[in-house]
Design a protein around this motif. Structure first.
Motif, mmCIF file in Angstrom:
data_model
loop_
_atom_site.group_PDB
_atom_site.id
_atom_site.type_symbol
_atom_site.label_atom_id
_atom_site.label_comp_id
_atom_site.label_asym_id
_atom_site.label_seq_id
_atom_site.Cartn_x
_atom_site.Cartn_y
_atom_site.Cartn_z
ATOM 1 N N HIS A 46 -13.419 -10.653 -1.757
ATOM 2 C CA HIS A 46 -12.278 -9.817 -1.371
ATOM 3 C C HIS A 46 -11.678 -10.251 -0.037
ATOM 4 N N GLY A 48 -11.180 -13.351 0.797
ATOM 5 C CA GLY A 48 -10.494 -14.638 0.661
ATOM 6 C C GLY A 48 -11.345 -15.813 1.082
ATOM 7 N N GLU A 174 -9.854 -2.340 -3.517
ATOM 8 C CA GLU A 174 -10.182 -3.394 -2.549
ATOM 9 C C GLU A 174 -9.904 -4.776 -3.125
ATOM 10 N N ALA A 177 -6.088 -5.598 -3.565
ATOM 11 C CA ALA A 177 -5.494 -5.924 -2.259
ATOM 12 C C ALA A 177 -5.993 -7.279 -1.762
ATOM 13 N N GLY A 178 -7.305 -7.503 -1.881
ATOM 14 C CA GLY A 178 -7.900 -8.734 -1.362
ATOM 15 C C GLY A 178 -7.440 -9.966 -2.117
ATOM 16 N N LEU A 180 -4.645 -10.298 -3.946
ATOM 17 C CA LEU A 180 -3.216 -10.528 -3.710
ATOM 18 C C LEU A 180 -2.973 -11.146 -2.334
ATOM 19 N N GLU A 181 -3.775 -10.718 -1.355
ATOM 20 C CA GLU A 181 -3.559 -11.214 0.005
ATOM 21 C C GLU A 181 -4.006 -12.665 0.172
ATOM 22 N N HIS A 182 -5.120 -13.008 -0.491
ATOM 23 C CA HIS A 182 -5.788 -14.251 -0.113
ATOM 24 C C HIS A 182 -5.668 -15.408 -1.101
ATOM 25 N N ASN A 187 -1.386 -12.399 -8.984
ATOM 26 C CA ASN A 187 -0.099 -11.712 -9.091
ATOM 27 C C ASN A 187 -0.249 -10.556 -10.088
#
Lengths: 274, 274
Positions: A46, A48, A174, A177-178, A180-182, A187
């Protein structure tokens, strides 16, 4: 209150029946102490901090768990002579296996298909994933232990073992979010599995929790419920231990298991499943 | 053709693979020789020659078979790692257990509920039927043997054992006509179970027949398919033997089994399920 006047039930004696609120509190405590959201592998995922091969290994092994959930739930159905419980439990199989459009109801490709979309997005071959070649033996053993539990324990314990879903929405949030961010592969389409579980799991667990609260009529049965959830956390945790050992540290892949190939940096990958 | 030039396959040697048409012909032959449409009890039932208690005994015992079909089908699901086969096979559970209205699809009360409507129409108490008290032990043994077969034999044999549905539409047509003609309880509502099976069974059996034709790749497997269907005709026949023995001739009800009470003539019953 002196021991002489203590009412065994409220005094928390070992054999006192737990109230519904106490039972749920104990379940939540198991989640805080033992759910695999605490596992270092998930923190790396999570955050990345996993490379391409490590994420592939996770998706590949977790596929086996996902793909066997309908067999686990069919095992429960096959020993359940309560039609109302069967009707409710069947939904879990439907959600994982999907259904075609019919009688005005739109089609649902199902959770297993959604997982395979994720697998392709991280660069795995669909047929290779479905073949379950390359699986860590510990993944297979843990999943088989879960199915065996559902086949051999009481129906109450079989239902209870699903209650780790109490803790699932938080880890899915979690994870969404993790990822998508990293990660470039992440997507809306490729993480659809987790999005859908956000709405499904709370419905499922509401039913399961009401069922065990109603059907566990003795403290012994309540303890069986708690033990079933602890067992299930072991099933989940053991899968991450095996992944961590094989692919993170000491990174010793067992004979015959998946070996990542090609570049392991995400930067070179483009948008992955995009 | 001399033995020297004979092609083993066309010569019908024991090990020659049957063509799809030959396989289906053998299945149809099993139906003609062994399906329970030939059983004297069914002739009495469809000819209007059973009294109230005898019909009640049939409905009561056959309920057990009907109500365990979803467990049998869930047993098959639980050992099936082919998602496409699971999706197809799940329909059988859905048809028997029913579903609520959802997403624009109308509700289906399910075959088990339709059978209970019939049970009430012939004067049985719904809870008594569901309790399975009063069941003939031979009914229980036969149904359990069927479920065990589906659990323990190959998936091919498990699928094949459903193929008695090849012969079902004809017996359902006979039954619908016979019940409507001879019994005051019979009307569109109370015989809805059989009406619905007229449209469901051909769809199911089309899939099952295509499956075994495709998956039985050796003569040995084809013989297993044929043996599975013969086994299933035994399961059905044994149930009627037990009913005949207990309630028709010599009419010796085993200890603990259902004993008809009250007037046995249909004339006094009014329109039954109305």
């Amino acid at each position: 209150m002196s021991p002489e006047t203590a009412e065994p039930r409220s005094a928390g004696y070992p054999q006192a029946l737990l109230s519904p609120a106490e039972l749920e509190a104990r379940l939540q405590q198991i989640g805080r102490e033992r759910y695999h959201s605490r596992h270092p592998f998930h923190r790396l995922l999570h955050g990345g901090r996993l490379n391409r091969g490590q994420v592939q290994a996770w998706v590949l092994n977790r596929y086996y768990y996902q793909s066997r959930i309908p067999l686990k739930d069919a095992t429960l159905l096959s020993r359940c002579d309560d039609l109302a419980l069967r009707r409710e439990w069947r939904k879990r199989i439907e959600e994982h296996d999907g259904w075609p459009a019919a009688d005005g109801r739109p089609a649902n490709e199902g959770g297993i298909e959604r997982w395979l979309v994720l697998a392709e997005a991280v660069g795995l071959d669909r047929d290779y994933v479905v073949s379950t070649e390359g699986l860590l033996p510990a993944t297979r053993f843990a999943v088989e232990a879960y199915i065996r539990f559902v086949r051999e324990k009481s129906l109450l314990e079989a239902v209870a073992s699903s209650l780790t879903e109490l803790f699932a929405p938080k880890i899915h949030e979690e994870r969404i979010a993790g990822l998508l961010e990293h990660y470039p592969f992440a997507n809306e389409r490729t993480i659809a599995y987790f999005k859908r579980r956000l709405s499904e799991a709370p419905e499922d667990v509401k039913f399961g929790l009401a069922y065990v609260t109603r059907e566990a009529r003795t403290r012994e049965q309540q303890e069986q419920v708690l033990a079933a959830v602890r067992f299930k956390t072991d099933v989940l945790w053991a899968q991450l231990d095996a992944l961590h050992h094989a692919y993170v540290e000491p990174a010793q892949v067992p004979p015959g298991a998946f070996v990542p190939v090609g570049p392991q940096e995400w930067q070179g990958m483009g948008s992955g499943g995009g």
